[in-house]
Design a protein around this motif. Structure first.
Motif, PDB file in Angstrom:
ATOM      1  N   THR A  87      42.480  33.102  47.072  1.00 27.76           N
ATOM      2  CA  THR A  87      43.937  32.951  47.106  1.00 27.76           C
ATOM      3  C   THR A  87      44.381  32.493  45.729  1.00 27.76           C
ATOM      4  O   THR A  87      43.834  31.542  45.172  1.00 27.76           O
ATOM      5  CB  THR A  87      44.352  31.923  48.171  1.00 27.76           C
ATOM      6  OG1 THR A  87      43.839  32.350  49.427  1.00 27.76           O
ATOM      7  CG2 THR A  87      45.848  31.794  48.243  1.00 27.76           C
ATOM      8  N   ARG A  88      45.378  33.164  45.178  1.00 26.69           N
ATOM      9  CA  ARG A  88      45.873  32.838  43.833  1.00 26.69           C
ATOM     10  C   ARG A  88      47.280  32.278  43.912  1.00 26.69           C
ATOM     11  O   ARG A  88      48.199  32.958  44.372  1.00 26.69           O
ATOM     12  CB  ARG A  88      45.891  34.084  42.960  1.00 26.69           C
ATOM     13  CG  ARG A  88      44.540  34.580  42.572  1.00 26.69           C
ATOM     14  CD  ARG A  88      44.687  35.738  41.620  1.00 26.69           C
ATOM     15  NE  ARG A  88      43.404  36.106  41.061  1.00 26.69           N
ATOM     16  CZ  ARG A  88      43.241  37.091  40.201  1.00 26.69           C
ATOM     17  NH1 ARG A  88      44.279  37.794  39.808  1.00 26.69           N
ATOM     18  NH2 ARG A  88      42.059  37.371  39.745  1.00 26.69           N
ATOM     19  N   GLN A  92      49.257  35.993  48.595  1.00 25.30           N
ATOM     20  CA  GLN A  92      48.368  36.492  49.637  1.00 25.30           C
ATOM     21  C   GLN A  92      46.936  36.504  49.124  1.00 25.30           C
ATOM     22  O   GLN A  92      46.692  36.382  47.923  1.00 25.30           O
ATOM     23  CB  GLN A  92      48.767  37.914  50.036  1.00 25.30           C
ATOM     24  CG  GLN A  92      50.078  37.999  50.766  1.00 25.30           C
ATOM     25  CD  GLN A  92      50.377  39.438  51.160  1.00 25.30           C
ATOM     26  OE1 GLN A  92      49.881  40.376  50.569  1.00 25.30           O
ATOM     27  NE2 GLN A  92      51.212  39.589  52.163  1.00 25.30           N
ATOM     28  N   ASN A  93      46.010  36.688  50.049  1.00 25.52           N
ATOM     29  CA  ASN A  93      44.609  36.783  49.646  1.00 25.52           C
ATOM     30  C   ASN A  93      44.432  37.932  48.668  1.00 25.52           C
ATOM     31  O   ASN A  93      45.009  38.993  48.820  1.00 25.52           O
ATOM     32  CB  ASN A  93      43.707  36.996  50.862  1.00 25.52           C
ATOM     33  CG  ASN A  93      43.477  35.713  51.615  1.00 25.52           C
ATOM     34  OD1 ASN A  93      43.737  34.632  51.112  1.00 25.52           O
ATOM     35  ND2 ASN A  93      42.987  35.836  52.826  1.00 25.52           N
TER      36      ASN A  93
END
Length: 156
Positions: A87-88, A92-93
């Motif tokens: 996750t950044r 979203q993933n």
């Protein structure tokens, strides 16, 4: 171990980035792999989804890949698949698929290529091994030392 080995066929999407690291040479580039399928309605081949992989090469493979590959080249890459997700910054993933390359080559079904052997280190030339004798012996009943095998005794 239980590694996922794959063979991906596609086009070089970015120029190879070469780095000379403390652990040895390393190179990476992006590989675009687009599926194609027959569309019955259009009666023609159609491009499907494109997957992008980051291909990592190390040592001599890195040196040769950096010298040989250009954007748009059709290539085949065999290597270990590594899928990462994270996750950044609250987004979203995020996922990426990397290939740790074992072999890279031009796809000869779509063009030609001229192979040139790269220079070997001096240590590799120090003690050449003799070529084994691959010839099949003329007399099939001879043993490996070349001596005639005795005939089996007749049973009476």
């Amino acid at each position: 171990m239980n590694e996922t080995m794959v063979c991906a066929v596609g086009n070089v999407a970015t120029p190879p980035v070469y780095r000379d690291m403390a652990s040895g040479p390393s190179a990476r580039f992006r590989l675009a792999v687009t599926s194609r399928y027959w569309d019955r309605e259009k009666n023609a081949w159609t491009d499907g989804h494109t997957n992008f992989f980051t291909v990592w090469a190390n040592r001599r493979l890195a040196v040769n890949a950096a010298a040989s590959l250009n954007v748009g080249d059709p290539v085949m890459v065999q290597g270990r698949l590594k899928v990462r997700s994270e996750t950044r910054d609250g987004q979203q993933n995020w996922a990426s698929a990397d290939l740790d390359a074992v072999a890279i080559g031009h796809d000869l079904s779509r063009g030609t290529s001229a192979f040139r052997r790269s220079a070997q280190p001096e240590a590799a030339h120090a003690s050449p091994q003799p070529e084994p004798n691959w010839d099949t012996p003329q007399d099939q009943s001879a043993d490996p030392a070349g001596q005639q095998q005795p005939e089996p005794a007749a049973v009476t």
